[in-house]
Scaffold this active site. Sequence first.
Site, mmCIF file in Angstrom:
data_model
loop_
_atom_site.group_PDB
_atom_site.id
_atom_site.type_symbol
_atom_site.label_atom_id
_atom_site.label_comp_id
_atom_site.label_asym_id
_atom_site.label_seq_id
_atom_site.Cartn_x
_atom_site.Cartn_y
_atom_site.Cartn_z
ATOM 1 N N SER A 554 0.848 -1.179 0.000
ATOM 2 C CA SER A 554 0.000 0.000 0.000
ATOM 3 C C SER A 554 0.897 1.248 0.000
ATOM 4 O O SER A 554 1.694 1.418 -0.916
ATOM 5 C CB SER A 554 -0.949 -0.039 1.199
ATOM 6 O OG SER A 554 -2.004 0.863 1.047
ATOM 7 N N ASP A 639 -8.677 -5.280 -5.945
ATOM 8 C CA ASP A 639 -8.320 -4.119 -5.135
ATOM 9 C C ASP A 639 -8.787 -2.866 -5.866
ATOM 10 O O ASP A 639 -8.225 -2.486 -6.882
ATOM 11 C CB ASP A 639 -6.811 -4.075 -4.934
ATOM 12 C CG ASP A 639 -6.367 -2.980 -3.961
ATOM 13 O OD1 ASP A 639 -7.210 -2.139 -3.584
ATOM 14 O OD2 ASP A 639 -5.182 -2.971 -3.594
ATOM 15 N N HIS A 671 -7.090 -5.897 -1.565
ATOM 16 C CA HIS A 671 -5.903 -5.179 -1.082
ATOM 17 C C HIS A 671 -4.997 -6.098 -0.263
ATOM 18 O O HIS A 671 -3.837 -5.802 -0.045
ATOM 19 C CB HIS A 671 -6.362 -3.981 -0.243
ATOM 20 C CG HIS A 671 -5.342 -2.895 -0.099
ATOM 21 N ND1 HIS A 671 -4.808 -2.210 -1.160
ATOM 22 C CD2 HIS A 671 -4.752 -2.363 1.006
ATOM 23 C CE1 HIS A 671 -3.947 -1.303 -0.737
ATOM 24 N NE2 HIS A 671 -3.889 -1.379 0.580
#
Length: 712
Positions: A554, A639, A671
Amino acid sequence: MKLIKTFAIMLSTVALLSSSTCSDIVEQQGPIIGKPDVKVENGQFTPELLNSLGRVSGPTVSPDGRKILYGVTYQDIEQNKGNRELWVMDVDGQNATQITKTPSSENNAVWIEGGRRIAFVYKEGDVTQMWVMNADGSGRKCVTALENGVDGFVLSPDEKHVVLISQVKYGKNAQDHHPDLKKANARIIDDLMYKHWDEWVETIPHPFVADFDGSQVTNVKDVLEGEPFESPMKPWGDVESLAWTPDSKSLIYVCRKKVGKEYAISTNSDLFRYELATGKTENLTEGMMGYDTYPIVSKSGRLAWLSMEHDGYEADKNRIFLMDTNGEKKDLTANWDYSVDAIVWSPDEQFIYFICPFQGTQPIFRMEVATQKVDTIASGTFDYDGLAFAGPDTLVTMRHNYAMPNEVFSVKAGEQPKQLSHVNDDLLAQLDSITIERRLVRTTDGKDMVTWVVLPPHFDPAKKYPAILFCEGGPQSPVSQFWSYRWNFRIMAANGYVVIAPNRRGLPGFGTEWNAQISGDYGGQNMKDYMSAVDDMKREPYIDGDHIGAVGASYGGYSVYWLAGNHENRFACFLAHAGIFNLEAQYLETEEMWFVNWDLGGPFWEKNATTMKSYTVANPKNYVQNWNRPIMVTAGEKDYRIVFTQATQAFNAAKLMGLDARMVLFPEENHWILKPQNSILWQREFFGWLDRWLKPQAAPATEGSAPADSVK
C-alpha cells in the site's frame, strides 16, 4: 431534501421475512475445519505453519464474570478457507472447552439471559442469520429470517430489543433501467462512490430494530428506511457503530448522511439517537466535522465516543469525547497527544479504559473521567487488542507481538498480565526463537526514531546477515508489535533476515505533529527516515550492507517504488505489494477522494504548492529512469483502493528499463492476500525473490550510482 427523495426511489428495503427460513438443525455442508495436525521440522517457521496457527478473537465475559466466550479460527489449506468455532473457559483460564463444531463460522457471539445462553450469527446455505443456543452449545435455534441475512447485531440492555445489521439494495441495476434486457449486466453510473475497496456498491448496510423474546425476532423495522445512507459505514463499520441507551428505549448509530460526490470527499460522520417508540431521530454531534464513531454508553446514560476534528482527514487524532446526561460535550483528551483506537467504561464509571498506539506499541491506558489523569495499565513489548471487564477492576483482552499471535489475557492495574488461552503454545514452543530489539535512530532533522529490529534464530553477531527494510502502509498506521499473516516478521527472521522496521514520520504513537507531517510530503522527511534507519543499521558489523532489500504494501509499496528511484545504491532489490506507482493515476482511480485530497493536496490539475510537490517530487513514476535494481510487484485484481494497474505500470516500466522484474497478480484477492493457498504462494514468491538477490550467494549490488533525478 430533494436529493433524498430522488435516491429514495432507488432504494429497495430488505424484505423482512425470507421465503425459506433457516432451520434449527445445522446440516453438514462439507468437512469440518478444525485444528490441523502439523509437524515442525528443525524448528523452522514455514508459510504452511503460519497458516496453521489458531486465530483467537472476540473474548466476551459472562454477566457473572465467571466465564469467557471466545472464538478460534483455523485455516484448511486443502479446502482453501477458514472456519471459526466457539470456546468457553473459566475466567482464570481453566477448563477451556470447544462448544461448537460446525461447517460454518459462528461470529458476533455474546452472552444472553445472564449467561445461560449465547446469541451469535451463523451462515447456513447462502444466508447468515441470528441464532441462539445454550451456554454449552446445545439447543441451537435460528431466530431471524431476513431475506438478505444478518451481518451483525446488538441486544438492548433489557434484551427485549435487538438492532440487526442487514443489506439493502442501493442504486439501479441494468434491469431497472432496461426491464426488457433480462440478461444485460452493464453498470450504469451517474455519481461517485460506485465502488469501495473490493466491491461494486450494489447494497449498503442499514440498522433494523426489532423485538426479541429469546426465541424469535419480530416487528422488524428499518431505521433508515428509504434513505440512501449506510450504517454502519463501509468498509470497516461493524457492531461498534451501534449502542443502546441504558433504558433500552433509544438506539445510537453512526452514519455519514451523504451520497455520491459529497460522500466521496467527506469523513464527516455523526452519532444519531433514534427513539424506538416515536421514530424520532436526533443528530448528537451536529457541527463536529470529522469522523464521530465508536459510541459507548454508561449505565447512568453518559455517552463517550471517538471523534476526529477535521473533515476529510481520516488519520486525524481520535479524541475521546464525553456527552454528559445534560447534553454538555467535553474533549477528555485535549491534553493527551495520541490517537485512541478503542474505549470502554469501567463498571463504576470513574474511568474510561482505552488502547492507543504509543511509542511503537499499543498499551492499555486508564483515564480518570473527572480529572483526565491517564495511567498505564498494561504495556511492554506487546500490542493489546480488545477490552472487556470481568469484575470491577479486571480486564479481559488479547495480546500479541512479533513472536506470537493473539491469545486471551487478563489485566489488572498493578499486576502482571496473565495469559488465559494457550491455543498456539504447543506449536510455537517447537519453533526456533527470534530476538526483538527496540532501537533509537537519529534522523536527519535531529529526532530520535523508534525502530524495531528483529534478529534471526540462533543469531551470531560475528556473522553477516542480509536485511529487509519494512516500509509501513497506511500511510498513518503504526509500526507497533503487530502480528500479520502476510507481513510477518517472525517468518522473515526465520528465513535468515534481519528485519528493520522504522516508525518513520507519518505514524501514530508519537504525537500529532509526527503523525501529521507526512500529509502533503510523501517524498519528504519520511523517506529520509527510512534511509536513516538503513544507514544506522549498516554500521552494525553483522549487517551485510551489500544485501539489503526494501519491501512494503500500500503506502509501503509506494515507498518501495519511490526508494527504487532515489536510494543511492542502499538496496540490492525491491518488492512492492499493492503500491502506488503513479500518483496522478491514483487520484482518479481510487474511490475515497477525501484521502487523496488531504494527502496530496487535491487533484493534479489544481496548481498549488502541495499538489505541485506531490505530483512531481513525490511521484515515483518520475524516477523510473533512476531504477537500477531488480523489483518484484504483487497485487490483487479486486483491489479498488489501489487498482492493480498501478502494479502493471511499475512492472512494465522495469522491463522496459531492462531490469530483472517479476509480477504476481491474484485475480480473486483484494488489497490483502487472504485465501490460504494464495497466502502460501505469496510467501513462497516473496522469499524466492529475496533469497535470489539477498542471500550470500547473490552478487553484491555494486553498480554505479544512479543518475541524478530529473525532476525540478
